[in-house]
Design an enzyme around this catalytic site. Structure first.
Site, short mmCIF file in Angstrom:
data_model
loop_
_atom_site.label_atom_id
_atom_site.label_comp_id
_atom_site.label_asym_id
_atom_site.label_seq_id
_atom_site.Cartn_x
_atom_site.Cartn_y
_atom_site.Cartn_z
CG ASP A 200 -2.00 0.98 1.23
OD1 ASP A 200 -2.88 0.85 0.36
OD2 ASP A 200 -2.00 1.90 2.07
CD GLU A 254 -2.13 2.30 -3.77
OE1 GLU A 254 -3.26 2.67 -4.06
OE2 GLU A 254 -1.66 2.44 -2.62
O1 ISL Z 1 -8.29 6.15 -4.19
C1 ISL Z 1 -7.73 7.21 -4.07
C2 ISL Z 1 -8.43 8.47 -4.24
O2 ISL Z 1 -9.68 8.24 -4.74
C3 ISL Z 1 -6.32 7.29 -3.84
O3 ISL Z 1 -5.96 8.53 -3.41
C4 ISL Z 1 -5.93 6.26 -2.81
O4 ISL Z 1 -6.21 6.74 -1.55
C5 ISL Z 1 -4.48 5.97 -2.96
O5 ISL Z 1 -4.37 5.30 -4.17
C6 ISL Z 1 -3.94 5.10 -1.85
O6 ISL Z 1 -4.70 3.95 -1.74
C7 ISL Z 1 -4.37 2.99 -0.79
O7 ISL Z 1 -4.11 3.53 0.47
C8 ISL Z 1 -5.20 4.14 1.14
C9 ISL Z 1 -6.47 3.29 1.12
O8 ISL Z 1 -7.56 4.06 1.51
C10 ISL Z 1 -6.74 2.70 -0.25
O9 ISL Z 1 -7.86 1.87 -0.20
C11 ISL Z 1 -5.50 1.99 -0.65
O10 ISL Z 1 -5.64 1.28 -1.87
C12 ISL Z 1 -4.75 4.36 2.55
O11 ISL Z 1 -4.27 3.17 3.09
#
Ligand code: ISL
Length: 555
Positions: A200, A254
């Site tokens: 993440d 990610e």
């Molecule tokens: O989905 C987003 C905005 O609509 C992105 O900003 C997202 O928050 C970003 O890609 C990071 O995502 C990951 O970390 C976040 C979590 O909320 C997401 O579900 C996860 O995939 C925080 O842990």
């Protein structure tokens, strides 16, 4: 080719456990529910399951806020359930990767509970604490979920950093103790038999020296600053040395905030960091934050071509059209009206599974599940929506109707509605009250009916995975876009040694005659998405593509 890494040839299926399958009637999916559907996934052709966070969490962000990295979320079951699920996967020759969420923890994690107590607590340096400046936050960093990225804590009067929600304080990776805790946690799960991690927001773990204010032009997209800390590659190389290199793993980061140019720094195998990253350039092609913008096919193709180049000789890519943070792929890039939904979902499947990169399929996309018909703000659950509603609508900056009209298309909740297993109440997801409403179209769109129907989206995915498995050129072959400017047809070849394949996809509701480039001769049809009306004559000079036709040919 012989000897290629298993994770290059695998197809990954993302399970968002909360919305997958509920076996105890509490309205929330659980691990036993996943175990119960492994045969379904195996038949589909899935090799690896990526499980979104299954750890103990107060669920401020549906598990992306972890309270205990070694405990299973009570709603999802127990460690015994986890062990059984993993054993059942192994029995079927499937692997499991789990979500490593270590840019931040929950504020209810024991480390943070200690950390916030006093400035000299042994855990103080597990997080990022600063004094305020001029009676406010230490700098102007915004949080992705609204407001400042700093929260003042009463116990000491200092502020802690949180790139996401207030309940997600950022860990301090400068502290070697934090890094060792993370590595220990990784070993704990690897020793249990998991095969790797989806990481993440991993580029965010290294914070900028000095934490100075963002310049005005960076405020709307702070991810490009957050992803560029000075030590991110040191940390990833250390993690690889200490942990990953000692196991047979796959890793996917990610890469929010990582540009095309920077991508190889993470994935070039010679650097020993990660195997792959998720680029945001396809799923966020038509986005500016919560706003939806128009997109064109040439733009989409340009993103694919660029992504493919970043893989290069020493790296490897991912291919995905959605996940739990994005709208449903058929609603986003296809046509989800009743007439075109199935055929366009199959066309997108063809595109996704014939890219050079490991495909990541998100639960329900194999059924062509669609966005949810949201009406008012009360229909949403997402923490991000609540923050944005406050920042943009309640502040008077954006009219409610304008925000809601974009949100219907961009909301993360679109992908989070429960899996549609059957035409039974609640789509067969739960016998209780689902935590998030099931899309009312479950009576028409569900797994039970598609498994029965050889012409369904499900069976097209299944056939594509089979073809991909048997066709090394579709996995490893060179990618070439034949006609980047064509606004209606995506035409590309995949070539490995003397094997050459052509993929043609019509992105419109019209019949389009596509003239084949000089010297290109179709030998046979490998797989069509059901739209083609008659077989192409070998050697034909053009192909008459039906609406949303997607066909793989051998050349
Ligand atoms: O989905 C987003 C905005 O609509 C992105 O900003 C997202 O928050 C970003 O890609 C990071 O995502 C990951 O970390 C976040 C979590 O909320 C997401 O579900 C996860 O995939 C925080 O842990």
């Amino acid at each position: 080719p012989p000897g290629a890494a298993w994770w290059k040839e695998a197809v990954v299926y993302q399970v968002y456990p909360r919305s997958f399958n509920d076996t105890n009637g509490d309205g929330i999916g659980d691990l036993n529910g996943i175990t119960a559907k492994l045969d379904y996934l195996k038949t589909l052709g899935v090799d690896v399951i990526w499980l979104s966070p299954h750890f103990d969490s107060p669920n401020a962000d549906n598990g992306y806020d972890i309270r205990d990295y070694r405990k299973v979320m009570a709603e999802f079951g127990s460690m015994d359930d986890f062990d059984r699920m993993l054993a059942e996967m192994k029995k079927r020759g499937m692997r499991l990767i789990i979500d490593l969420v270590v840019n931040h923890s929950s504020d209810e994690h024991q480390w943070f509970v200690e950390s916030r107590k006093s400035k000299d607590n042994p855990y103080r340096d597990y997080y990022i604490w600063r004094d305020g400046k001029d009676g406010g936050a230490p700098n102007n960093y915004p949080s992705f979920f609204g407001g400042s990225a700093w929260e003042k804590d009463e116990a000491t009067g200092q502020y802690y950093l949180h790139y996401f929600a207030r309940k997600q304080p950022d860990l301090n990776w400068e502290n070697p103790k934090v890094r060792n805790e993370v590595y220990d946690t990784m070993r704990f799960w690897l020793d249990k038999g998991v095969s790797g991690f989806r990481m993440d927001v991993i580029p965010f773990i290294s914070k900028q020296n000095g934490l100075s204010d963002l310049p005005a032009d960076k405020l709307a997209h702070p991810e490009f600053v957050y992803a560029n800390g000075p030590r991110v590659h040191d940390y990833l190389q250390e993690m690889n040395r200490e942990v990953l290199s000692r196991y047979d793993t796959m890793t996917v980061g990610e890469a929010f905030g990582v540009t095309f140019e920077q991508a190889p720094l993470f994935t070039d195998a010679r650097r020993k960091e990660l195997n792959m990253i998720f680029h945001f350039d396809i799923v966020r092609l038509d986005r500016d934050g919560w706003r939806k913008k128009d997109w064109t096919l040439p733009q989409l193709k340009a993103a694919y071509a660029q992504i493919d180049r970043t893989g290069g000789t020493h790296g490897w890519n991912t291919s995905f059209l959605t996940n739990h943070d994005n709208p449903r792929s058929v609603s986003h890039f296809g046509d989800d009206s009743p007439e075109w939904r199935a055929v366009s979902a199959k066309a997108l499947a063809t595109m996704m599974l014939t890219q050079r990169g490991t495909p990541f399929l998100y639960q329900g996309d194999e059924l062509g599940m669609t966005n949810y018909p949201f009406r008012g703000i009360e229909d949403y659950n997402d923490v991000e929506v609540k923050g944005q509603w406050h920042d943009f609508v309640e502040s008077g900056k954006v009219p409610a109707e304008e925000y809601l009209s974009h949100l219907r298309q961009t909301s993360r909740d679109n992908a989070r509605t429960p899996m549609q297993w059957s035409a039974a109440p609640n789509g067969g997801f739960t016998s209780g009250k689902p935590w998030l409403a099931v899309n009312p179209n479950y009576t028409r769109i569900n797994a039970a009916s598609q498994v029965e129907d050889a012409g369904s989206v499900y069976h097209h995915y299944r056939r594509l995975m089979e073809v991909r498995r048997q066709t090394p050129a579709l996995i490893h072959g060179e990618f070439r876009d034949l006609d980047p400017a064509n606004p209606k047809v995506f035409a590309y070849t995949r070539t490995l040694d003397d094997k050459r394949y052509l993929v043609l996809i019509n992105f419109t509701r019209e019949t389009v005659v596509y003239g084949l480039p000089e010297g290109l001769k179709i030998a046979a049809t490998v797989l069509d998405n059901g739209a083609a009306q008659q077989p192409v004559q070998p050697g034909a000079a053009s192909v008459s593509l039906q609406p949303w036709q997607a066909t793989i040919y051998e050349l």
